[in-house]
Scaffold this active site. Structure first.
Site, PDB file in Angstrom:
ATOM      1  N   SER A 193      -6.997  -5.625  -6.452  1.00  0.00           N
ATOM      2  CA  SER A 193      -8.146  -6.213  -5.753  1.00  0.00           C
ATOM      3  C   SER A 193      -9.432  -6.033  -6.566  1.00  0.00           C
ATOM      4  CB  SER A 193      -8.317  -5.559  -4.380  1.00  0.00           C
ATOM      5  OG  SER A 193      -8.874  -4.276  -4.531  1.00  0.00           O
ATOM      6  N   THR A 194     -10.453  -6.790  -6.200  1.00  0.00           N
ATOM      7  CA  THR A 194     -11.754  -6.658  -6.885  1.00  0.00           C
ATOM      8  C   THR A 194     -12.296  -5.233  -6.677  1.00  0.00           C
ATOM      9  OG1 THR A 194     -12.708  -7.713  -4.903  1.00  0.00           O
ATOM     10  CG2 THR A 194     -12.483  -9.087  -6.852  1.00  0.00           C
TER      11      THR A 194
ATOM     12  N   TRP B  20       2.743   8.021  -2.215  1.00  0.00           N
ATOM     13  CA  TRP B  20       4.171   8.285  -2.429  1.00  0.00           C
ATOM     14  C   TRP B  20       4.357   9.173  -3.663  1.00  0.00           C
ATOM     15  CZ3 TRP B  20       7.487   7.132  -6.497  1.00  0.00           C
ATOM     16  CH2 TRP B  20       8.856   7.264  -6.224  1.00  0.00           C
TER      17      TRP B  20
ATOM     18  N   GLU C  85       0.191 -14.013  11.388  1.00  0.00           N
ATOM     19  CA  GLU C  85       0.683 -12.879  12.163  1.00  0.00           C
ATOM     20  C   GLU C  85       0.675 -11.672  11.225  1.00  0.00           C
ATOM     21  OE1 GLU C  85       1.898 -12.679  15.347  1.00  0.00           O
ATOM     22  OE2 GLU C  85       1.460 -14.780  15.782  1.00  0.00           O
TER      23      GLU C  85
ATOM     24  N   ASP D 255       0.816  -1.207   0.000  1.00  0.00           N
ATOM     25  CA  ASP D 255       0.000   0.000   0.000  1.00  0.00           C
ATOM     26  C   ASP D 255       0.859   1.270   0.000  1.00  0.00           C
ATOM     27  OD1 ASP D 255      -2.360   1.342  -0.014  1.00  0.00           O
ATOM     28  OD2 ASP D 255      -2.865   0.990   2.078  1.00  0.00           O
TER      29      ASP D 255
ATOM     30  N   ARG E  65      -5.370  -2.934   8.273  1.00  0.00           N
ATOM     31  CA  ARG E  65      -6.511  -3.815   8.005  1.00  0.00           C
ATOM     32  C   ARG E  65      -6.156  -4.742   6.856  1.00  0.00           C
ATOM     33  NH1 ARG E  65      -7.837   1.379   6.639  1.00  0.00           N
ATOM     34  NH2 ARG E  65      -7.718   1.701   4.399  1.00  0.00           N
ATOM     35  N   LEU E  66      -7.018  -5.752   6.673  1.00  0.00           N
ATOM     36  CA  LEU E  66      -6.731  -6.821   5.706  1.00  0.00           C
ATOM     37  C   LEU E  66      -7.283  -6.502   4.304  1.00  0.00           C
ATOM     38  CD1 LEU E  66      -5.317  -9.546   5.911  1.00  0.00           C
ATOM     39  CD2 LEU E  66      -7.460 -10.556   6.661  1.00  0.00           C
ATOM     40  N   SER E  67      -8.307  -5.662   4.231  1.00  0.00           N
ATOM     41  CA  SER E  67      -8.886  -5.250   2.942  1.00  0.00           C
ATOM     42  C   SER E  67      -9.165  -6.412   1.982  1.00  0.00           C
ATOM     43  CB  SER E  67      -7.987  -4.210   2.260  1.00  0.00           C
ATOM     44  OG  SER E  67      -7.852  -3.075   3.056  1.00  0.00           O
TER      45      SER E  67
ATOM     46  N   ASN F 178     -10.389  -2.550  -6.679  1.00  0.00           N
ATOM     47  CA  ASN F 178      -9.571  -1.585  -7.430  1.00  0.00           C
ATOM     48  C   ASN F 178     -10.179  -1.160  -8.767  1.00  0.00           C
ATOM     49  OD1 ASN F 178      -6.347  -2.907  -6.292  1.00  0.00           O
ATOM     50  ND2 ASN F 178      -7.537  -1.182  -5.527  1.00  0.00           N
TER      51      ASN F 178
ATOM     52  N   HIS G  11       3.405   3.189  -8.771  1.00  0.00           N
ATOM     53  CA  HIS G  11       3.293   1.755  -9.041  1.00  0.00           C
ATOM     54  C   HIS G  11       4.559   1.231  -9.699  1.00  0.00           C
ATOM     55  CE1 HIS G  11      -0.759   2.009  -7.698  1.00  0.00           C
ATOM     56  NE2 HIS G  11      -1.191   2.714  -8.720  1.00  0.00           N
TER      57      HIS G  11
HETATM   58  C1  FPP Z   1      -1.642   0.046  -3.507  1.00  0.00           C
HETATM   59  O1  FPP Z   1      -1.210   1.393  -3.453  1.00  0.00           O
HETATM   60  C2  FPP Z   1      -1.008  -0.651  -4.606  1.00  0.00           C
HETATM   61  C3  FPP Z   1      -1.642  -1.237  -5.683  1.00  0.00           C
HETATM   62  C4  FPP Z   1      -3.101  -1.196  -5.843  1.00  0.00           C
HETATM   63  C5  FPP Z   1      -0.886  -1.861  -6.778  1.00  0.00           C
HETATM   64  C6  FPP Z   1       0.289  -2.707  -6.396  1.00  0.00           C
HETATM   65  C7  FPP Z   1       1.087  -2.934  -7.593  1.00  0.00           C
HETATM   66  C8  FPP Z   1       2.439  -2.895  -7.665  1.00  0.00           C
HETATM   67  C9  FPP Z   1       3.322  -2.671  -6.507  1.00  0.00           C
HETATM   68  C10 FPP Z   1       3.038  -3.077  -9.026  1.00  0.00           C
HETATM   69  C11 FPP Z   1       3.908  -4.256  -9.165  1.00  0.00           C
HETATM   70  C12 FPP Z   1       3.272  -5.576  -9.093  1.00  0.00           C
HETATM   71  C13 FPP Z   1       3.671  -6.636  -9.853  1.00  0.00           C
HETATM   72  C14 FPP Z   1       3.010  -7.944  -9.646  1.00  0.00           C
HETATM   73  C15 FPP Z   1       4.723  -6.530 -10.892  1.00  0.00           C
HETATM   74  P1  FPP Z   1      -2.275   2.553  -3.660  1.00  0.00           P
HETATM   75  O2  FPP Z   1      -2.291   2.916  -5.084  1.00  0.00           O
HETATM   76  O3  FPP Z   1      -3.580   2.111  -3.085  1.00  0.00           O
HETATM   77  O4  FPP Z   1      -1.670   3.690  -2.824  1.00  0.00           O
HETATM   78  P2  FPP Z   1      -2.483   4.826  -2.062  1.00  0.00           P
HETATM   79  O5  FPP Z   1      -3.281   4.141  -0.994  1.00  0.00           O
HETATM   80  O6  FPP Z   1      -1.399   5.675  -1.508  1.00  0.00           O
HETATM   81  O7  FPP Z   1      -3.324   5.531  -3.074  1.00  0.00           O
END
Ligand code: FPP
Length: 231
Positions: free
Chosen positions: A53-54, A13, A195, A8, A182-184, A56, A25
């Protein structure tokens, strides 16, 4: 050992740095690579990544496309190397609603790595813990209807075997970054005895040192599985 990662904070960031969210990302994907490379040294045999996630799907279309393109780029680019390193790749989640390009990528990576057993990499895309349980219940109901299972024989093992993780061990540790606790909807069934480790760092800031810190914290905890501590 099986570790689950809720990566997350990519968006926060990027925004904090004045970048587009997708840059978060992209940086996050580089961290994923660093963590995967450190797993054998860390004694981690299975790693599950919560990539999409579903829930997203409610994000901006441009961000969703950016994420799918990133999965495609990263997995295609590293597939040969992962296969030659003995990595078995499994995808958790539903293929419904995914672009053909991603479904082909999933099928190809799954098939080509199917005989590997040195390290297990699970990538959860279009995944939700509740959706996974719903799909498992449907499979069981179908089997009952077809006379393959008796209702009285349905137990925890039956459900476990119908999940996307099927024969795999439950996660020992789940790490979540960016301060959320949280687990979301991640590994809802499988996390019953996991754990948790929460890091305040946003995912792009996470690294191998932090990963080892989380593992050290886990090792120092007494795991009792509901019995008397220490037994
Ligand atoms: C959550 O941060 C992150 C994601 C929904 C995407 C995770 C994907 C990667 C790290 C890319 C690489 C993965 C692979 C398998 C190559 P957020 O966007 O929810 O952050 P925020 O809560 O700050 O908005």
């Amino acid at each position: 050992m099986h570790v689950g990662l809720i990566m997350d904070g990519n968006g926060r960031w990027a925004t904090r740095k004045g970048f587009d969210r997708i840059e978060g990302h992209k940086s996050g994907a580089k961290v994923v690579e660093e963590i995967i490379r450190s797993c054998s040294q860390a004694g981690v045999k299975t790693l599950t990544l919560y990539a999409f996630s579903t829930e997203n799907w409610s994000r901006d279309k441009g961000e969703i496309k950016g994420l799918m393109d990133l999965f495609n780029y990263y997995i295609s680019r590293h597939l040969t190397e992962m296969i030659s390193n003995g990595i078995r790749i499994k995808f958790l989640g539903s293929k419904d609603g995914l672009q053909d390009k991603i479904v082909n990528l999933i099928n190809n990576a799954t098939e080509k790595s199917a005989y590997n057993d040195k390290f297990f990499l699970n990538i959860a895309i279009n995944y939700g813990g509740r959706d996974e349980i719903v799909r498992a219940v449907r499979k069981i109901a179908k089997n009952v209807k077809n006379g393959l299972i008796d209702i009285d024989d349905i137990d925890e093992k039956t459900i476990t075997s119908m999940l996307d993780t099927s024969s795999q061990k439950d996660p020992d540790l789940i790490i979540r970054t960016a301060g959320e606790q949280r687990l979301s909807n991640f590994l809802s069934w499988q996390s019953a005895y996991s754990e948790f480790y929460f890091s305040g760092l946003e995912w792009p800031e996470f690294n191998k040192t932090e990963f080892f810190k989380a593992l050290e914290s886990y090792k120092s905890r007494v795991r009792s599985f509901g019995a008397v501590a220490g037994e």
